[in-house]
Design a protein around this motif. Sequence first.
Motif, PDB file in Angstrom:
ATOM      1  N   ASP A   1       0.724  -1.252  -0.148  1.00 42.76           N
ATOM      2  CA  ASP A   1      -0.130  -0.026  -0.073  1.00 42.76           C
ATOM      3  C   ASP A   1       0.859   1.098  -0.005  1.00 42.76           C
ATOM      4  O   ASP A   1       1.353   1.879   0.996  1.00 42.76           O
ATOM      5  CB  ASP A   1      -1.026   0.183   1.081  1.00 42.76           C
ATOM      6  N   LEU A   2       1.166   1.859  -1.245  1.00 42.16           N
ATOM      7  CA  LEU A   2       2.051   3.169  -1.399  1.00 42.16           C
ATOM      8  C   LEU A   2       1.012   4.026  -2.203  1.00 42.16           C
ATOM      9  O   LEU A   2       0.309   3.676  -3.080  1.00 42.16           O
ATOM     10  CB  LEU A   2       3.067   2.738  -2.057  1.00 42.16           C
ATOM     11  N   THR A   3       0.962   5.178  -1.793  1.00 42.56           N
ATOM     12  CA  THR A   3       0.324   6.317  -2.588  1.00 42.56           C
ATOM     13  C   THR A   3       1.389   7.368  -2.974  1.00 42.56           C
ATOM     14  O   THR A   3       1.731   8.124  -1.974  1.00 42.56           O
ATOM     15  CB  THR A   3      -0.638   7.069  -1.801  1.00 42.56           C
ATOM     16  N   VAL A   4       2.237   7.296  -4.031  1.00 42.24           N
ATOM     17  CA  VAL A   4       3.530   8.157  -4.220  1.00 42.24           C
ATOM     18  C   VAL A   4       3.516   8.491  -5.765  1.00 42.24           C
ATOM     19  O   VAL A   4       2.792   7.786  -6.539  1.00 42.24           O
ATOM     20  CB  VAL A   4       4.552   6.992  -3.862  1.00 42.24           C
ATOM     21  N   THR A   5       4.316   9.194  -6.131  1.00 41.08           N
ATOM     22  CA  THR A   5       4.515   9.915  -7.365  1.00 41.08           C
ATOM     23  C   THR A   5       5.844   8.925  -7.848  1.00 41.08           C
ATOM     24  O   THR A   5       6.587   8.184  -7.209  1.00 41.08           O
ATOM     25  CB  THR A   5       4.650  11.351  -7.611  1.00 41.08           C
ATOM     26  N   GLN A   6       5.917   9.132  -9.426  1.00 41.56           N
ATOM     27  CA  GLN A   6       7.317   8.485 -10.153  1.00 41.56           C
ATOM     28  C   GLN A   6       8.579   9.027  -9.250  1.00 41.56           C
ATOM     29  O   GLN A   6       9.354   8.377  -8.777  1.00 41.56           O
ATOM     30  CB  GLN A   6       7.258   8.871 -11.338  1.00 41.56           C
TER      31      GLN A   6
ATOM     32  N   ALA B   1      12.073   2.284  -0.162  1.00 47.98           N
ATOM     33  CA  ALA B   1      13.018   2.026   0.679  1.00 47.98           C
ATOM     34  C   ALA B   1      12.567   2.444   2.110  1.00 47.98           C
ATOM     35  O   ALA B   1      13.094   1.595   3.265  1.00 47.98           O
ATOM     36  CB  ALA B   1      14.290   3.057   0.404  1.00 47.98           C
ATOM     37  N   PHE B   2      11.877   3.216   2.404  1.00 48.53           N
ATOM     38  CA  PHE B   2      11.164   3.311   3.686  1.00 48.53           C
ATOM     39  C   PHE B   2      10.511   2.183   4.313  1.00 48.53           C
ATOM     40  O   PHE B   2      10.419   1.677   5.377  1.00 48.53           O
ATOM     41  CB  PHE B   2      10.332   4.743   3.922  1.00 48.53           C
ATOM     42  N   ALA B   3       9.570   1.784   3.234  1.00 49.31           N
ATOM     43  CA  ALA B   3       8.446   0.838   3.502  1.00 49.31           C
ATOM     44  C   ALA B   3       9.456  -0.441   3.903  1.00 49.31           C
ATOM     45  O   ALA B   3       9.047  -1.394   4.910  1.00 49.31           O
ATOM     46  CB  ALA B   3       7.554   0.613   2.539  1.00 49.31           C
TER      47      ALA B   3
ATOM     48  N   ILE C   1      -2.696  -3.989  12.192  1.00 51.00           N
ATOM     49  CA  ILE C   1      -2.842  -2.701  12.097  1.00 51.00           C
ATOM     50  C   ILE C   1      -2.589  -2.438  10.537  1.00 51.00           C
ATOM     51  O   ILE C   1      -1.512  -2.987  10.203  1.00 51.00           O
ATOM     52  CB  ILE C   1      -1.794  -2.083  13.106  1.00 51.00           C
ATOM     53  N   GLY C   2      -3.417  -1.815   9.794  1.00 49.49           N
ATOM     54  CA  GLY C   2      -2.992  -1.212   8.600  1.00 49.49           C
ATOM     55  C   GLY C   2      -1.822  -0.040   8.454  1.00 49.49           C
ATOM     56  O   GLY C   2      -2.004   0.649   9.372  1.00 49.49           O
ATOM     57  N   LEU C   3      -1.348  -0.341   7.286  1.00 47.22           N
ATOM     58  CA  LEU C   3      -0.113   0.555   7.125  1.00 47.22           C
ATOM     59  C   LEU C   3      -0.282   1.053   5.666  1.00 47.22           C
ATOM     60  O   LEU C   3      -0.408   0.326   4.641  1.00 47.22           O
ATOM     61  CB  LEU C   3       1.250  -0.132   7.299  1.00 47.22           C
ATOM     62  N   THR C   4      -0.287   2.441   5.628  1.00 44.85           N
ATOM     63  CA  THR C   4      -0.004   3.080   4.041  1.00 44.85           C
ATOM     64  C   THR C   4       0.783   4.073   4.393  1.00 44.85           C
ATOM     65  O   THR C   4       0.922   4.948   5.181  1.00 44.85           O
ATOM     66  CB  THR C   4      -1.531   3.718   3.946  1.00 44.85           C
ATOM     67  N   VAL C   5       1.948   4.230   3.223  1.00 41.59           N
ATOM     68  CA  VAL C   5       2.842   5.074   3.112  1.00 41.59           C
ATOM     69  C   VAL C   5       2.421   5.879   1.846  1.00 41.59           C
ATOM     70  O   VAL C   5       2.230   5.702   0.957  1.00 41.59           O
ATOM     71  CB  VAL C   5       4.300   4.436   2.656  1.00 41.59           C
ATOM     72  N   ILE C   6       2.485   7.250   2.396  1.00 42.05           N
ATOM     73  CA  ILE C   6       1.841   8.289   1.420  1.00 42.05           C
ATOM     74  C   ILE C   6       2.919   9.519   1.506  1.00 42.05           C
ATOM     75  O   ILE C   6       3.662   9.800   2.051  1.00 42.05           O
ATOM     76  CB  ILE C   6       0.692   8.958   2.075  1.00 42.05           C
ATOM     77  N   GLU C   7       3.182   9.879   0.225  1.00 42.25           N
ATOM     78  CA  GLU C   7       4.013  11.081  -0.250  1.00 42.25           C
ATOM     79  C   GLU C   7       2.877  12.076  -0.168  1.00 42.25           C
ATOM     80  O   GLU C   7       1.897  12.326  -0.926  1.00 42.25           O
ATOM     81  CB  GLU C   7       4.491  10.929  -1.763  1.00 42.25           C
ATOM     82  N   MET C   8       3.447  13.021   0.587  1.00 43.40           N
ATOM     83  CA  MET C   8       2.404  14.388   0.902  1.00 43.40           C
ATOM     84  C   MET C   8       2.585  15.125  -0.422  1.00 43.40           C
ATOM     85  O   MET C   8       3.461  15.456  -1.034  1.00 43.40           O
ATOM     86  CB  MET C   8       2.571  14.991   2.122  1.00 43.40           C
TER      87      MET C   8
END
Length: 342
Positions: free
Chosen positions: A129-134, A142-144, A203-210
Amino acid sequence: MVWFEPMLRVAARFGVSSSYMARVCTLLNVPRPARGYWAKLAVGKAPQQPPLPEPRPGDPLEWTRDGALPKRARSLPKPPDQRPRRKRTVRRQLPERHPLVGGAKPLFEAGRLSWHGKYLKPAKKLLVDLTVTQTGLDKAIAFANELFLALEARDHRVVIAPNSERFHRADVDERENPGEVHHHNNLWSPMRCTVVYIGTVAIGLTVIEMSEAAEARYVNGEYVRLTDFVPKRRGRYAQDYGWASTHDFPTGRLCLQAYSPYPRAAWTQQWRETPSRDLSGRISAIVRELEKATVEIARLVEEGERQAEIERKRQEAEYERWRREEEARQAAKALKEGPRRR
């Protein structure tokens, strides 16, 4: 069954191929005989059958051919023992890349873009689950990877939620400062949550680029920051038909959103990067906070189940009252119409 007779015969009972049956065994973590086992068994040289492994949190325990699993009563999630653990004498060997992030990059890159042309929308739905740009993809992966390995080192399993779980993903707002204005982002979302099991609590985990709001000019079908906009040199009477407005631009800074995936237990917590502090340096603290949160999440799930049971009994009582009233109305109607028929 697979240790009692060859896989071909077992598969024939279910109307599938032997390779299909082998994949089912892998899914359910069932050991199966290696190649040549039955020949060795015939001469008394076969290895001993291994025991069935104990299921881990998140392991699927059932399989059906159509994917529809029967509804069963589920035990309430329990947090791990909070007492200090003894230090291990043998350290667990972990891979350099967590299985969830290995191979994820090309799948994200091969997808589409969101409506404003920034955030990635892969075609595959069973992904981390990643919400990111190119531009932020490498940093997010890398963080995940670092976070997942740190959780695994503490015996907390990180997986894509099994199909048997009725989990819900928390809403994602990529804006650094959401405000009160309604926001439609058209972002990608996975088919199933990425979860970490701490004890038996998920626990759900989502990595988001703000993203951040900035003044921009709409030029040739896209928004360009005013600070980056360089107008072309034109003639004396030429006009620039682009217009200026406020638009959201990715910042490259990450946010980790942790949430309760249980439908009746609302809980969310975020950790955000700042220009002077990234998330990688806070992973140890994040893991500790997630471990502490399991107590609250388990309490919310138990309370939610209690309220659901109260609501179920109330609905059953209302239905029973309606049924009795309907029977009384039908009886009165029949009594009233009876003499007329005579």
